[in-house]
Design a protein around this motif. Structure first.
Motif, PDB file in Angstrom:
ATOM      1  N   MET A   1     -46.170  79.152 -35.644  1.00  0.00           N
ATOM      2  CA  MET A   1     -46.896  77.776 -34.810  1.00  0.00           C
ATOM      3  C   MET A   1     -46.730  77.869 -33.515  1.00  0.00           C
ATOM      4  N   ILE A   2     -47.712  77.106 -32.746  1.00  0.00           N
ATOM      5  CA  ILE A   2     -47.623  76.923 -31.416  1.00  0.00           C
ATOM      6  C   ILE A   2     -47.664  75.756 -30.794  1.00  0.00           C
ATOM      7  N   LEU A   3     -46.945  75.186 -29.824  1.00  0.00           N
ATOM      8  CA  LEU A   3     -46.804  73.908 -29.225  1.00  0.00           C
ATOM      9  C   LEU A   3     -47.583  74.312 -27.731  1.00  0.00           C
ATOM     10  N   ALA A   4     -48.827  73.605 -27.797  1.00  0.00           N
ATOM     11  CA  ALA A   4     -49.453  73.752 -26.650  1.00  0.00           C
ATOM     12  C   ALA A   4     -49.096  72.860 -25.579  1.00  0.00           C
ATOM     13  N   SER A   5     -47.831  72.934 -25.165  1.00  0.00           N
ATOM     14  CA  SER A   5     -47.367  71.954 -24.002  1.00  0.00           C
ATOM     15  C   SER A   5     -46.090  72.626 -23.442  1.00  0.00           C
ATOM     16  N   GLY A   6     -46.227  72.300 -22.175  1.00  0.00           N
ATOM     17  CA  GLY A   6     -45.174  72.733 -21.370  1.00  0.00           C
ATOM     18  C   GLY A   6     -43.896  71.770 -21.257  1.00  0.00           C
ATOM     19  N   SER A   7     -44.217  70.596 -21.776  1.00  0.00           N
ATOM     20  CA  SER A   7     -43.118  69.435 -21.859  1.00  0.00           C
ATOM     21  C   SER A   7     -41.875  69.712 -22.508  1.00  0.00           C
ATOM     22  N   PRO A   8     -40.753  69.615 -21.780  1.00  0.00           N
ATOM     23  CA  PRO A   8     -39.424  70.170 -22.494  1.00  0.00           C
ATOM     24  C   PRO A   8     -39.019  68.816 -23.286  1.00  0.00           C
ATOM     25  N   ARG A   9     -39.448  67.764 -23.074  1.00  0.00           N
ATOM     26  CA  ARG A   9     -39.459  66.533 -23.983  1.00  0.00           C
ATOM     27  C   ARG A   9     -40.084  67.044 -25.355  1.00  0.00           C
ATOM     28  N   ARG A  10     -41.233  67.354 -25.338  1.00  0.00           N
ATOM     29  CA  ARG A  10     -41.767  67.659 -26.556  1.00  0.00           C
ATOM     30  C   ARG A  10     -41.458  69.230 -27.470  1.00  0.00           C
ATOM     31  N   ARG A  11     -40.698  69.980 -26.667  1.00  0.00           N
ATOM     32  CA  ARG A  11     -40.077  71.040 -27.161  1.00  0.00           C
ATOM     33  C   ARG A  11     -38.731  70.665 -27.753  1.00  0.00           C
ATOM     34  N   ASP A  12     -38.203  69.651 -27.176  1.00  0.00           N
ATOM     35  CA  ASP A  12     -36.947  69.205 -27.818  1.00  0.00           C
ATOM     36  C   ASP A  12     -37.269  68.432 -29.066  1.00  0.00           C
ATOM     37  N   LEU A  13     -38.266  67.514 -29.138  1.00  0.00           N
ATOM     38  CA  LEU A  13     -38.499  66.623 -30.161  1.00  0.00           C
ATOM     39  C   LEU A  13     -38.921  67.785 -31.445  1.00  0.00           C
ATOM     40  N   LEU A  14     -39.781  68.775 -31.164  1.00  0.00           N
ATOM     41  CA  LEU A  14     -40.585  69.478 -32.294  1.00  0.00           C
ATOM     42  C   LEU A  14     -39.352  70.357 -32.748  1.00  0.00           C
ATOM     43  N   ALA A  15     -38.485  70.852 -32.028  1.00  0.00           N
ATOM     44  CA  ALA A  15     -37.176  71.406 -32.336  1.00  0.00           C
ATOM     45  C   ALA A  15     -36.309  71.010 -33.256  1.00  0.00           C
ATOM     46  N   ASN A  16     -36.331  69.435 -32.814  1.00  0.00           N
ATOM     47  CA  ASN A  16     -35.410  68.666 -33.945  1.00  0.00           C
ATOM     48  C   ASN A  16     -36.072  68.628 -34.947  1.00  0.00           C
ATOM     49  N   LEU A  17     -37.186  68.783 -35.424  1.00  0.00           N
ATOM     50  CA  LEU A  17     -37.758  68.661 -36.811  1.00  0.00           C
ATOM     51  C   LEU A  17     -37.637  69.964 -37.410  1.00  0.00           C
ATOM     52  N   GLY A  18     -36.997  70.968 -36.790  1.00  0.00           N
ATOM     53  CA  GLY A  18     -36.732  71.842 -37.767  1.00  0.00           C
ATOM     54  C   GLY A  18     -38.041  73.228 -37.925  1.00  0.00           C
ATOM     55  N   VAL A  19     -38.872  72.800 -37.068  1.00  0.00           N
ATOM     56  CA  VAL A  19     -39.925  73.674 -36.952  1.00  0.00           C
ATOM     57  C   VAL A  19     -39.970  74.972 -36.029  1.00  0.00           C
ATOM     58  N   PRO A  20     -40.020  76.185 -36.449  1.00  0.00           N
ATOM     59  CA  PRO A  20     -40.086  77.206 -35.641  1.00  0.00           C
ATOM     60  C   PRO A  20     -41.318  77.458 -34.819  1.00  0.00           C
ATOM     61  N   PHE A  21     -41.327  77.354 -33.391  1.00  0.00           N
ATOM     62  CA  PHE A  21     -42.434  77.352 -32.802  1.00  0.00           C
ATOM     63  C   PHE A  21     -42.334  78.271 -31.313  1.00  0.00           C
ATOM     64  N   ARG A  22     -43.399  78.685 -30.867  1.00  0.00           N
ATOM     65  CA  ARG A  22     -43.282  79.216 -29.463  1.00  0.00           C
ATOM     66  C   ARG A  22     -44.251  78.273 -28.622  1.00  0.00           C
ATOM     67  N   VAL A  23     -44.081  78.327 -27.230  1.00  0.00           N
ATOM     68  CA  VAL A  23     -44.863  77.543 -26.398  1.00  0.00           C
ATOM     69  C   VAL A  23     -46.139  78.441 -25.905  1.00  0.00           C
ATOM     70  N   VAL A  24     -47.059  77.676 -25.707  1.00  0.00           N
ATOM     71  CA  VAL A  24     -48.376  78.540 -24.883  1.00  0.00           C
ATOM     72  C   VAL A  24     -49.053  77.147 -24.221  1.00  0.00           C
ATOM     73  N   VAL A  25     -48.742  77.110 -22.875  1.00  0.00           N
ATOM     74  CA  VAL A  25     -49.481  76.193 -22.305  1.00  0.00           C
ATOM     75  C   VAL A  25     -50.769  76.407 -22.101  1.00  0.00           C
ATOM     76  N   SER A  26     -51.805  75.394 -22.315  1.00  0.00           N
ATOM     77  CA  SER A  26     -53.012  75.305 -22.404  1.00  0.00           C
ATOM     78  C   SER A  26     -53.932  75.675 -20.930  1.00  0.00           C
ATOM     79  N   GLY A  27     -53.330  75.184 -20.112  1.00  0.00           N
ATOM     80  CA  GLY A  27     -53.920  75.263 -18.702  1.00  0.00           C
ATOM     81  C   GLY A  27     -55.069  74.358 -18.312  1.00  0.00           C
ATOM     82  N   GLU A  28     -55.456  73.408 -19.517  1.00  0.00           N
ATOM     83  CA  GLU A  28     -56.555  72.717 -19.325  1.00  0.00           C
ATOM     84  C   GLU A  28     -56.398  71.567 -18.289  1.00  0.00           C
ATOM     85  N   ALA A  29     -57.247  71.222 -17.542  1.00  0.00           N
ATOM     86  CA  ALA A  29     -57.289  70.095 -16.527  1.00  0.00           C
ATOM     87  C   ALA A  29     -57.065  68.882 -17.137  1.00  0.00           C
TER      88      ALA A  29
END
Length: 187
Positions: A1-29
């Motif tokens: 699973m990939i979180l397409a966001s660099g937000s530390p808040r989103r990373r923390d909230l998703l991690a709290n759900l027990g979902v393993p993921f890695r971060v890939v920032v989209s770079g979309e304007a």
């Protein structure tokens, strides 16, 4: 699973759900002509998810974007402390809306939604506004404040999902992830 966001808040909230993921920032304007805040939040989340999914077609990709609206005015991320002060001054004593769009792509299937929360700031003194802007907390956040930090002292009331104001509406996120077959909380 990939979180397409660099937000530390989103990373923390998703991690709290027990979902393993890695971060890939989209770079979309995030600069789009759309002025309807709900549609804009949904469009941006979808664009980010699609951009990351192109490079990772076998992954489940989740993306989100938050838009803050005060009437017809959209308040993005302030460019500097002075603009942060101006944003907080405009929000003081008023109710605004926070919209977060979330999109999940998995196996060629796309699902998404937008959550809205009304946030009312208390009346603020010039000194309080200046003090908050000096913290720098609001510089990387839509609307120029973070409810999960020092910015909680600005808020008199919220009507809706608190996690939406943080930038990742968990009820919506859980529903979309489960719909894509992702186990949440050790299911």
């Amino acid at each position: 699973m990939i979180l397409a966001s660099g937000s530390p808040r989103r990373r923390d909230l998703l991690a709290n759900l027990g979902v393993p993921f890695r971060v890939v920032v989209s770079g979309e304007a995030e600069d789009r002509p759309e002025r309807d805040p709900a549609r804009l939040a949904g469009e941006l989340a979808t664009l980010k998810a699609r951009a990351v999914a192109q490079s990772h077609p076998d992954a489940v990709v989740i993306a989100a974007d938050t838009v803050v609206a005060l009437g017809e005015e959209l308040l993005g991320k302030p460019a500097d402390e002075a603009e942060n002060r101006a944003f907080v001054r405009r929000l003081a004593g008023r109710t605004h809306q926070v919209y977060t769009g979330v999109t999940v792509l998995s196996g060629g299937q796309e699902s998404g939604g937008v959550e809205r929360t009304d946030v009312t700031f208390r009346a603020l003194t010039d000194g309080e506004i200046a003090h908050y802007a000096r913290t720098g907390e609001g510089l990387d956040k839509a609307g120029g404040y973070g409810i999960q930090g020092v910015g909680m002292a600005l808020v008199a009331r919220i009507d809706g999902d608190y996690s939406n104001v943080v930038g990742f509406p968990l009820a919506l996120v859980i529903r979309l992830l489960r719909g894509a077959g992702v186990a949440v909380w050790g299911e």
